[in-house]
Design a protein around this motif. Structure first.
Motif, PDB file in Angstrom:
ATOM      1  N   SER A  30     -16.818  -3.759  10.736  1.00 58.20           N
ATOM      2  CA  SER A  30     -15.646  -3.848   9.861  1.00 58.20           C
ATOM      3  C   SER A  30     -14.911  -5.178  10.076  1.00 58.20           C
ATOM      4  O   SER A  30     -14.505  -5.848   9.116  1.00 58.20           O
ATOM      5  CB  SER A  30     -14.727  -2.660  10.176  1.00 58.20           C
ATOM      6  OG  SER A  30     -13.659  -2.598   9.282  1.00 58.20           O
ATOM      7  N   PHE A  33     -17.055  -8.049   8.579  1.00 57.78           N
ATOM      8  CA  PHE A  33     -17.018  -7.979   7.112  1.00 57.78           C
ATOM      9  C   PHE A  33     -15.668  -8.516   6.615  1.00 57.78           C
ATOM     10  O   PHE A  33     -15.586  -9.345   5.685  1.00 57.78           O
ATOM     11  CB  PHE A  33     -17.216  -6.512   6.697  1.00 57.78           C
ATOM     12  CG  PHE A  33     -17.630  -6.283   5.263  1.00 57.78           C
ATOM     13  CD1 PHE A  33     -17.630  -7.304   4.329  1.00 57.78           C
ATOM     14  CD2 PHE A  33     -18.010  -5.007   4.841  1.00 57.78           C
ATOM     15  CE1 PHE A  33     -18.014  -7.065   3.000  1.00 57.78           C
ATOM     16  CE2 PHE A  33     -18.398  -4.758   3.531  1.00 57.78           C
ATOM     17  CZ  PHE A  33     -18.390  -5.801   2.603  1.00 57.78           C
ATOM     18  N   TYR A  47     -19.933  -5.914  -4.224  1.00 53.15           N
ATOM     19  CA  TYR A  47     -19.028  -5.672  -5.360  1.00 53.15           C
ATOM     20  C   TYR A  47     -17.586  -5.584  -4.897  1.00 53.15           C
ATOM     21  O   TYR A  47     -16.659  -5.662  -5.710  1.00 53.15           O
ATOM     22  CB  TYR A  47     -19.428  -4.360  -6.075  1.00 53.15           C
ATOM     23  CG  TYR A  47     -19.290  -3.145  -5.177  1.00 53.15           C
ATOM     24  CD1 TYR A  47     -20.352  -2.706  -4.391  1.00 53.15           C
ATOM     25  CD2 TYR A  47     -18.078  -2.468  -5.075  1.00 53.15           C
ATOM     26  CE1 TYR A  47     -20.231  -1.627  -3.539  1.00 53.15           C
ATOM     27  CE2 TYR A  47     -17.936  -1.375  -4.208  1.00 53.15           C
ATOM     28  CZ  TYR A  47     -19.025  -0.970  -3.450  1.00 53.15           C
ATOM     29  OH  TYR A  47     -18.892   0.096  -2.592  1.00 53.15           O
ATOM     30  N   ILE A  60      -8.138  -5.944   0.612  1.00 53.71           N
ATOM     31  CA  ILE A  60      -9.267  -5.131   1.094  1.00 53.71           C
ATOM     32  C   ILE A  60      -9.864  -5.705   2.393  1.00 53.71           C
ATOM     33  O   ILE A  60     -10.227  -4.951   3.294  1.00 53.71           O
ATOM     34  CB  ILE A  60     -10.353  -4.936  -0.002  1.00 53.71           C
ATOM     35  CG1 ILE A  60     -11.304  -3.784   0.366  1.00 53.71           C
ATOM     36  CG2 ILE A  60     -11.144  -6.203  -0.274  1.00 53.71           C
ATOM     37  CD1 ILE A  60     -10.729  -2.428   0.231  1.00 53.71           C
ATOM     38  N   GLY A  67      -8.119  -2.383  10.377  1.00 55.32           N
ATOM     39  CA  GLY A  67      -8.695  -1.056  10.606  1.00 55.32           C
ATOM     40  C   GLY A  67      -9.545  -1.072  11.871  1.00 55.32           C
ATOM     41  O   GLY A  67      -9.515  -0.129  12.668  1.00 55.32           O
ATOM     42  N   ALA A  68     -10.284  -2.152  12.068  1.00 54.16           N
ATOM     43  CA  ALA A  68     -11.113  -2.279  13.276  1.00 54.16           C
ATOM     44  C   ALA A  68     -10.234  -2.319  14.523  1.00 54.16           C
ATOM     45  O   ALA A  68     -10.541  -1.664  15.534  1.00 54.16           O
ATOM     46  CB  ALA A  68     -11.961  -3.549  13.179  1.00 54.16           C
ATOM     47  N   VAL A 104      -3.381  -1.365   6.834  1.00 51.90           N
ATOM     48  CA  VAL A 104      -4.657  -0.791   6.360  1.00 51.90           C
ATOM     49  C   VAL A 104      -4.402   0.085   5.133  1.00 51.90           C
ATOM     50  O   VAL A 104      -5.070  -0.051   4.090  1.00 51.90           O
ATOM     51  CB  VAL A 104      -5.320   0.066   7.480  1.00 51.90           C
ATOM     52  CG1 VAL A 104      -6.473   0.884   6.926  1.00 51.90           C
ATOM     53  CG2 VAL A 104      -5.808  -0.821   8.610  1.00 51.90           C
ATOM     54  N   ALA A 105      -3.411   0.973   5.252  1.00 54.70           N
ATOM     55  CA  ALA A 105      -3.125   1.901   4.149  1.00 54.70           C
ATOM     56  C   ALA A 105      -2.656   1.128   2.915  1.00 54.70           C
ATOM     57  O   ALA A 105      -3.157   1.369   1.803  1.00 54.70           O
ATOM     58  CB  ALA A 105      -2.074   2.912   4.595  1.00 54.70           C
ATOM     59  N   MET A 123     -12.817   9.512  -6.736  1.00 54.20           N
ATOM     60  CA  MET A 123     -12.856   8.814  -5.442  1.00 54.20           C
ATOM     61  C   MET A 123     -11.544   8.056  -5.228  1.00 54.20           C
ATOM     62  O   MET A 123     -11.025   8.007  -4.113  1.00 54.20           O
ATOM     63  CB  MET A 123     -14.048   7.856  -5.382  1.00 54.20           C
ATOM     64  CG  MET A 123     -14.198   7.176  -4.025  1.00 54.20           C
ATOM     65  SD  MET A 123     -15.725   6.198  -3.928  1.00 54.20           S
ATOM     66  CE  MET A 123     -15.541   5.401  -2.339  1.00 54.20           C
ATOM     67  N   GLY A 131      -4.955   7.123   2.119  1.00 54.14           N
ATOM     68  CA  GLY A 131      -4.046   6.014   2.438  1.00 54.14           C
ATOM     69  C   GLY A 131      -2.604   6.483   2.544  1.00 54.14           C
ATOM     70  O   GLY A 131      -1.887   6.091   3.471  1.00 54.14           O
ATOM     71  N   VAL A 164      -7.314   7.481  11.367  1.00 51.68           N
ATOM     72  CA  VAL A 164      -7.926   6.181  11.703  1.00 51.68           C
ATOM     73  C   VAL A 164      -9.430   6.369  11.912  1.00 51.68           C
ATOM     74  O   VAL A 164     -10.245   5.562  11.454  1.00 51.68           O
ATOM     75  CB  VAL A 164      -7.242   5.555  12.951  1.00 51.68           C
ATOM     76  CG1 VAL A 164      -8.063   4.399  13.503  1.00 51.68           C
ATOM     77  CG2 VAL A 164      -5.830   5.086  12.604  1.00 51.68           C
TER      78      VAL A 164
HETATM   79  C1  HEM Z   1      -9.290   2.470  10.374  1.00 48.17           C
HETATM   80  C2  HEM Z   1      -9.322   2.612   9.109  1.00 48.17           C
HETATM   81  C3  HEM Z   1     -10.258   1.925   8.160  1.00 48.17           C
HETATM   82  C4  HEM Z   1     -11.344   1.095   8.381  1.00 48.17           C
HETATM   83  C5  HEM Z   1     -11.898   0.617   9.706  1.00 48.17           C
HETATM   84  C6  HEM Z   1     -11.883   0.756   7.086  1.00 48.17           C
HETATM   85  C7  HEM Z   1     -12.982  -0.058   6.882  1.00 48.17           C
HETATM   86  C8  HEM Z   1     -13.589  -0.268   5.651  1.00 48.17           C
HETATM   87  C9  HEM Z   1     -14.817  -0.991   5.435  1.00 48.17           C
HETATM   88  C10 HEM Z   1     -15.659  -1.661   6.524  1.00 48.17           C
HETATM   89  C11 HEM Z   1     -15.085  -0.962   4.125  1.00 48.17           C
HETATM   90  C12 HEM Z   1     -16.293  -1.625   3.407  1.00 48.17           C
HETATM   91  C13 HEM Z   1     -17.252  -0.599   2.870  1.00 48.17           C
HETATM   92  C14 HEM Z   1     -18.397  -0.323   3.782  1.00 48.17           C
HETATM   93  O1  HEM Z   1     -19.014  -1.251   4.287  1.00 48.17           O
HETATM   94  O2  HEM Z   1     -18.705   0.859   3.993  1.00 48.17           O
HETATM   95  C15 HEM Z   1     -14.017  -0.232   3.483  1.00 48.17           C
HETATM   96  C16 HEM Z   1     -13.933   0.010   2.125  1.00 48.17           C
HETATM   97  C17 HEM Z   1     -12.857   0.606   1.501  1.00 48.17           C
HETATM   98  N1  HEM Z   1     -11.767   1.173   2.120  1.00 48.17           N
HETATM   99 FE1  HEM Z   1     -11.428   1.260   4.088  1.00 48.17          FE
HETATM  100  N2  HEM Z   1     -11.135   1.374   6.111  1.00 48.17           N
HETATM  101  C18 HEM Z   1     -10.127   2.088   6.722  1.00 48.17           C
HETATM  102  C19 HEM Z   1      -9.152   2.854   6.114  1.00 48.17           C
HETATM  103  C20 HEM Z   1      -8.932   2.917   4.750  1.00 48.17           C
HETATM  104  C21 HEM Z   1      -7.820   3.583   4.105  1.00 48.17           C
HETATM  105  C22 HEM Z   1      -6.675   4.313   4.804  1.00 48.17           C
HETATM  106  C23 HEM Z   1      -8.000   3.441   2.752  1.00 48.17           C
HETATM  107  C24 HEM Z   1      -7.147   3.975   1.645  1.00 48.17           C
HETATM  108  C25 HEM Z   1      -6.020   3.497   1.265  1.00 48.17           C
HETATM  109  C26 HEM Z   1      -9.210   2.666   2.564  1.00 48.17           C
HETATM  110  C27 HEM Z   1      -9.717   2.289   1.341  1.00 48.17           C
HETATM  111  C28 HEM Z   1     -10.913   1.640   1.147  1.00 48.17           C
HETATM  112  C29 HEM Z   1     -11.472   1.383  -0.163  1.00 48.17           C
HETATM  113  C30 HEM Z   1     -10.847   1.750  -1.503  1.00 48.17           C
HETATM  114  C31 HEM Z   1     -12.694   0.739   0.056  1.00 48.17           C
HETATM  115  C32 HEM Z   1     -13.708   0.282  -1.012  1.00 48.17           C
HETATM  116  C33 HEM Z   1     -14.452   1.524  -1.508  1.00 48.17           C
HETATM  117  C34 HEM Z   1     -15.509   1.199  -2.529  1.00 48.17           C
HETATM  118  O3  HEM Z   1     -15.180   1.145  -3.706  1.00 48.17           O
HETATM  119  O4  HEM Z   1     -16.672   1.022  -2.118  1.00 48.17           O
HETATM  120  N3  HEM Z   1      -9.754   2.377   3.778  1.00 48.17           N
HETATM  121  N4  HEM Z   1     -13.130   0.183   4.438  1.00 48.17           N
END
Ligand code: HEM
Length: 222
Positions: A30, A33, A47, A60, A67-68, A104-105, A123, A131, A164
């Motif tokens: 994470s 990325f 994308y 993002i 988040g990491a 993050v949120a 989704m 969030g 988290v």
């Molecule tokens: C510790 C918490 C979090 C971490 C480490 C994290 C990490 C990531 C990573 C690495 C991705 C890239 C997709 C992948 O490679 O699988 C991603 C995508 C995403 N995350 Fe998080 N995330 C966290 C929390 C959240 C929260 C709280 C939300 C909501 C508000 C959120 C919303 C999203 C969205 C909307 C995407 C893109 C989804 C898509 O359309 O593919 N994330 N996140």
């Protein structure tokens, strides 16, 4: 320390090592990325990158970086002897986790509002609720810590910790499901029946289990 307690710790040790490896691995992915997305044009690669979309990209990719950070620190916070021995470390790490979780949120929510998730409205709803809950738990954990209400602070902090870890749990569900079923009811656009359950299943059941445990802990022993 009693012999029973020592044996319990020894029995749990392999599990803890595995957890540390999995958490560190996903956090490193994470973080990398996120850093690459902030510094480079990743439009040919994913994308998630918005060509020319500075705000969406900062939202993002900074959410991935922070988040990491939150994910690596969170597992240490409930450890009682660490808190007793180094209370200042607990306080500093707690502030970092709360600040990181808020960013993050907000970053995730901003991205959903600007771009939407890959699978569309359902989704979007699952992730937006995720969030909003993270934001709420981070603010409550901080508020009760400031007010000196340790019991309530620890309850909200535990809810935040579950959320988290939710991001990692989401991926772990896929790893387990794909290894068992070869991706039944799932597709690359994340619109299959399994995917649709996942929009909520990576945090809801775990929050519910935590609530049951918190209530059972408070219930008087008859
Ligand atoms: C510790 C918490 C979090 C971490 C480490 C994290 C990490 C990531 C990573 C690495 C991705 C890239 C997709 C992948 O490679 O699988 C991603 C995508 C995403 N995350 Fe998080 N995330 C966290 C929390 C959240 C929260 C709280 C939300 C909501 C508000 C959120 C919303 C999203 C969205 C909307 C995407 C893109 C989804 C898509 O359309 O593919 N994330 N996140």
């Amino acid at each position: 320390m009693t012999l029973r307690k020592r044996l319990a710790i020894m029995a749990g040790f392999p599990g803890l090592v595995l957890l540390a490896v999995v958490v560190t691995g996903f956090a490193a992915y994470s973080l990398r990325f996120g850093l690459r997305g902030i510094g480079l044009d990743l439009s040919d690669e994913t994308y998630i990158y918005t060509p020319g979309g500075t705000v969406a990209n900062i939202a993002i990719f900074s959410h991935m970086i922070l988040g990491a950070v939150a994910m690596v620190l969170v597992p240490f916070q409930p450890v009682a002897w660490l808190r007793r021995r180094y209370p200042w470390l607990h306080r500093i790490a707690g502030r970092v986790i709360v600040t990181a979780s808020i960013v993050v949120a907000l970053g995730g929510l901003a991205y959903i509002a600007l771009r939407g998730t890959i699978a569309g409205p359902l989704m979007d709803a699952g992730f937006a609720l995720y969030g909003a809950l993270m934001l709420c738990c981070a603010v409550q954990a901080l508020r009760h810590a400031r007010a000196g209400d340790v019991a309530r602070h620890s309850e909200w902090a535990l809810r935040l910790a579950v959320l988290v870890m939710g991001s990692l749990i989401f991926r772990l569900h896929y790893v387990i499901w794909y290894s068992l079923t070869d991706g039944l009811w799932s597709n690359a656009q994340l619109t299959g029946p399994f995917d649709q359950v996942q929009y909520f299943a990576f945090y809801m059941p775990y929050l519910a289990a935590l609530e049951i445990w918190l209530r059972a802990r408070k219930a008087p022993v008859s």
